[in-house]
Design a protein around this motif. Structure first.
Motif, PDB file in Angstrom:
ATOM      1  N   SER A 191     -21.432  -7.191  30.184  1.00 48.29           N
ATOM      2  CA  SER A 191     -22.518  -7.936  29.546  1.00 48.29           C
ATOM      3  C   SER A 191     -22.022  -9.261  28.957  1.00 48.29           C
ATOM      4  O   SER A 191     -22.175 -10.321  29.569  1.00 48.29           O
ATOM      5  N   TYR A 192     -21.385  -9.248  27.796  1.00 50.47           N
ATOM      6  CA  TYR A 192     -20.987 -10.467  27.094  1.00 50.47           C
ATOM      7  C   TYR A 192     -19.761 -11.113  27.737  1.00 50.47           C
ATOM      8  O   TYR A 192     -18.881 -10.432  28.265  1.00 50.47           O
ATOM      9  N   LEU A 193     -19.716 -12.442  27.646  1.00 48.49           N
ATOM     10  CA  LEU A 193     -18.553 -13.215  28.085  1.00 48.49           C
ATOM     11  C   LEU A 193     -18.251 -14.291  27.041  1.00 48.49           C
ATOM     12  O   LEU A 193     -19.121 -15.083  26.693  1.00 48.49           O
ATOM     13  N   LEU A 194     -17.022 -14.282  26.548  1.00 51.60           N
ATOM     14  CA  LEU A 194     -16.560 -15.318  25.613  1.00 51.60           C
ATOM     15  C   LEU A 194     -15.488 -16.139  26.314  1.00 51.60           C
ATOM     16  O   LEU A 194     -14.449 -15.612  26.712  1.00 51.60           O
ATOM     17  N   ARG A 195     -15.771 -17.450  26.477  1.00 56.03           N
ATOM     18  CA  ARG A 195     -14.821 -18.345  27.155  1.00 56.03           C
ATOM     19  C   ARG A 195     -14.765 -19.653  26.368  1.00 56.03           C
ATOM     20  O   ARG A 195     -15.795 -20.308  26.177  1.00 56.03           O
ATOM     21  N   ILE A 204     -14.586 -10.086  27.722  1.00 56.95           N
ATOM     22  CA  ILE A 204     -15.837  -9.533  28.239  1.00 56.95           C
ATOM     23  C   ILE A 204     -16.087  -8.177  27.581  1.00 56.95           C
ATOM     24  O   ILE A 204     -15.188  -7.553  27.022  1.00 56.95           O
ATOM     25  N   VAL A 205     -17.338  -7.724  27.653  1.00 59.24           N
ATOM     26  CA  VAL A 205     -17.699  -6.389  27.172  1.00 59.24           C
ATOM     27  C   VAL A 205     -17.979  -5.520  28.394  1.00 59.24           C
ATOM     28  O   VAL A 205     -18.849  -5.840  29.209  1.00 59.24           O
ATOM     29  N   ILE A 206     -17.231  -4.426  28.525  1.00 58.99           N
ATOM     30  CA  ILE A 206     -17.420  -3.468  29.616  1.00 58.99           C
ATOM     31  C   ILE A 206     -18.100  -2.232  29.038  1.00 58.99           C
ATOM     32  O   ILE A 206     -17.687  -1.705  27.995  1.00 58.99           O
ATOM     33  N   GLY A 256     -30.673 -15.617  33.078  1.00 64.05           N
ATOM     34  CA  GLY A 256     -29.297 -15.538  32.605  1.00 64.05           C
ATOM     35  C   GLY A 256     -29.063 -14.298  31.777  1.00 64.05           C
ATOM     36  O   GLY A 256     -28.236 -14.293  30.855  1.00 64.05           O
ATOM     37  N   ALA A 257     -29.788 -13.207  32.081  1.00 66.27           N
ATOM     38  CA  ALA A 257     -29.727 -11.964  31.307  1.00 66.27           C
ATOM     39  C   ALA A 257     -29.212 -10.838  32.197  1.00 66.27           C
ATOM     40  O   ALA A 257     -29.204 -10.948  33.428  1.00 66.27           O
ATOM     41  N   VAL A 258     -28.806  -9.739  31.564  1.00 68.35           N
ATOM     42  CA  VAL A 258     -28.329  -8.595  32.319  1.00 68.35           C
ATOM     43  C   VAL A 258     -28.739  -7.313  31.595  1.00 68.35           C
ATOM     44  O   VAL A 258     -28.746  -7.250  30.363  1.00 68.35           O
ATOM     45  N   VAL A 315     -22.588 -12.468  31.242  1.00 66.30           N
ATOM     46  CA  VAL A 315     -21.869 -12.479  32.515  1.00 66.30           C
ATOM     47  C   VAL A 315     -22.859 -12.413  33.669  1.00 66.30           C
ATOM     48  O   VAL A 315     -23.735 -11.545  33.706  1.00 66.30           O
ATOM     49  N   ASN A 316     -22.718 -13.311  34.616  1.00 70.77           N
ATOM     50  CA  ASN A 316     -23.470 -13.231  35.863  1.00 70.77           C
ATOM     51  C   ASN A 316     -22.677 -12.350  36.830  1.00 70.77           C
ATOM     52  O   ASN A 316     -21.466 -12.522  36.981  1.00 70.77           O
TER      53      ASN A 316
END
Length: 522
Positions: free
Chosen positions: A212-216, A235-237, A293-295, A223-224
């Motif tokens: 889900s989440y991506l921190l960059r 990232i969150v798995i 841009g959602a998941v 996350v796409n």
């Protein structure tokens, strides 16, 4: 009071429902009758007031049709997806019924129970109204119906005792599918060791984990699935604990902080699926990553918390947990519907049409060897049709499946009507036979038959490596009596109970019907 009840059948029905509900809550050691309490109260009332049951057959037939149709709709998807896995259980059920028929034949001769009454005892001991119809037509005797009415309440007691003992046991079943009830999903924040594709994360393509989440570079987003991840991305798995731990160990290092707690730019909120065009759609077909841009990472369905695999089909009332940019959440809610009011409404067209098809299928004559004709009846017909329509989910604009809340409400109503109507009809015959020597022998035969059937299935299910909850559901499906299923479900929150019931019920009903000519002939 007698005249009041005889002249007011609705009063009699609601009285049985109310008093039966109270009686069903009384605990006898570890046993509570639940919905079956109405059966015993109704039998007692109709034995004291014989005329109160006139015209009740349509009531309990409608209740039974409603109940089994709702069960079919609910269990249809899992029935067909797991059909090959359930073949051993189907064979075990067939063997259990065959042994019950053999016990009926030889036990009936040993106890000197007449053939017509014997055939009714068999159908009552296995609680099969469609099989009773075949027995009545083959024997041309009212004794078949009397045997059914006499055996029925006795075996409900025995069967509820069986499932009350079996269902909450702790054996898991080495060859059974694990239950999803109570299984939580674990989110882990992971810092990546190297760049990779989302599809390279172990378990992603198999639907075992979601991201889900991506921190960059101190920038948070969602996350796409087609995105290339970079070294040092966080990232969150999400997934079952062991799957998440395996994926995290393969791609990076678990972090102590939780990215999902940061709601500054990305929110993580539940949204209810209430737009009909999404009923039966897969998670992937929503295309939320490209649209907003959602998941979707999770789906809450009743008491289950499920991982949102791409091929998972959505049902009315599902609550999807969406990670989404804050400024897009309103659009996501509008797209998915998010209306609690709408999912409480019943689609009368699909309900009425589905039941109509089920009743018509139940009326279709099916030839047997020897020129005998039988029908599936108002129980097996709606169950078969409900199971098929539940698996289809929708046909064009017609949505067959229902939100769980609506399904459970209609199911409970059907069960109450069935219990009250049947008991008010069967009481006089039960009371008349109970005071005779033939009644004593018939009662012994009924208890022995149901004990043989349940014990055989219990032993075979254990040898097949099935779990206790699935075994309890299988015993309920072997008999097909709604109150037995509800007793099993009240003991554990496990979707395998209902799945096993739906797997066996229709198939075993046909086996029972096919065995009636053998019992009559011998």
């Amino acid at each position: 009071m007698v005249a009041l009840l005889e002249n007011n059948p609705i009063l009699a029905v609601v009285l049985v429902v109310a008093a039966g509900a109270a009686f069903g809550q009384i605990r006898f050691w570890r046993l509570r009758f639940g919905a079956a309490g109405a059966l015993f109260v109704g039998l007692a009332l109709s034995a004291m007031v014989p005329g109160v049951g006139e015209g009740m057959q349509i009531l309990f037939t409608l209740g039974l049709a409603l109940f089994v149709y709702m069960v079919g709709l609910s269990a249809g998807p899992s029935f067909f997806s797991d059909f090959k896995k359930q073949t051993p259980l189907l064979l075990a059920g067939a063997l259990a019924v065959l042994l019950a028929a053999v016990t009926t034949i030889f036990g009936g001769k040993l106890l000197d129970v007449p053939v017509a009454l014997r055939s009714g005892i068999f159908t009552g001991a296995l609680t099969s109204a469609p099989a009773l119809d075949t027995a009545r037509r083959m024997t041309d005797s009212p004794d078949a119906a009397v045997g059914y009415a006499f055996a029925y309440p006795l075996v409900v007691f025995v069967a509820i005792a069986f499932v009350s003992f079996v269902t909450p046991r702790k054996w898991e079943g080495k060859r059974d599918t694990p239950s999803l009830t109570g299984v939580g999903l674990t989110p882990l924040t992971v810092r990546l060791h190297h760049g990779l594709s989302v599809h390279d994360i172990p378990g992603w393509d198999e639907g075992q984990v979601r991201v889900s989440y991506l921190l960059r570079n101190d920038s948070m987003c969602v996350v796409n699935p087609n995105e290339d991840l970079q070294a040092d991305d966080e990232i969150v798995i999400v997934g079952l604990s062991d799957k998440v731990q395996r994926a995290a160990a393969a791609v990076g290092e678990v972090q102590q902080h939780r990215l999902q707690d940061n709601r500054t730019d990305v929110v993580f909120e539940p949204v209810t699926i209430s737009r009909t065009r999404h009923y039966g759609a897969t998670v992937a077909s929503l295309n939320l990553p490209d649209r907003f841009g959602a998941v979707v990472t999770r789906v809450r369905r009743g008491d289950l918390d499920l991982l949102a695999a791409d091929d998972m089909r959505l049902e009315p009332g599902d609550v999807v947990l969406v990670a989404c940019p804050r400024d897009k959440m309103a659009e996501v809610r509008n797209f998915l519907g998010d209306s609690r009011r709408k999912i409480t409404q019943i689609d009368a067209l699909s309900l009425g049409l589905g039941l109509t098809i089920g009743v018509l299928v139940g009326m279709i004559p099916i030839p047997l060897p020897g020129g005998i004709m039988f029908t599936l009846g108002p129980a097996a017909g709606p169950l078969v049709v409900g199971t098929v329509l539940g698996a289809l989910r929708r046909s064009g604009p017609l949505v067959w499946v229902m939100p769980q809340a609506a399904n459970q409400a209609i199911r409970q109503l059907g069960l109450l009507l069935f219990m009250a109507g049947l008991s008010l009809t069967a009481g006089p015959a039960f009371a008349q036979l109970a005071v005779t020597q033939t009644g004593l022998r018939a009662g012994i035969l009924a208890v022995v038959v149901v004990t043989v059937a349940c014990s055989t299935l219990l032993l075979l299910a254990y040898l097949l490596g099935l779990s206790a909850p699935r075994t309890g559901g299988a015993i309920s499906g072997l008999l097909g009596q709604p109150a037995i299923l509800e007793s099993a479900k009240s003991l554990v929150a496990d979707e395998r109970v209902e799945a096993a019931y739906a797997t066996l019920f229709a198939f075993i009903t046909i086996i029972k019907i096919l065995l009636v000519p053998l019992i009559v002939a011998l």
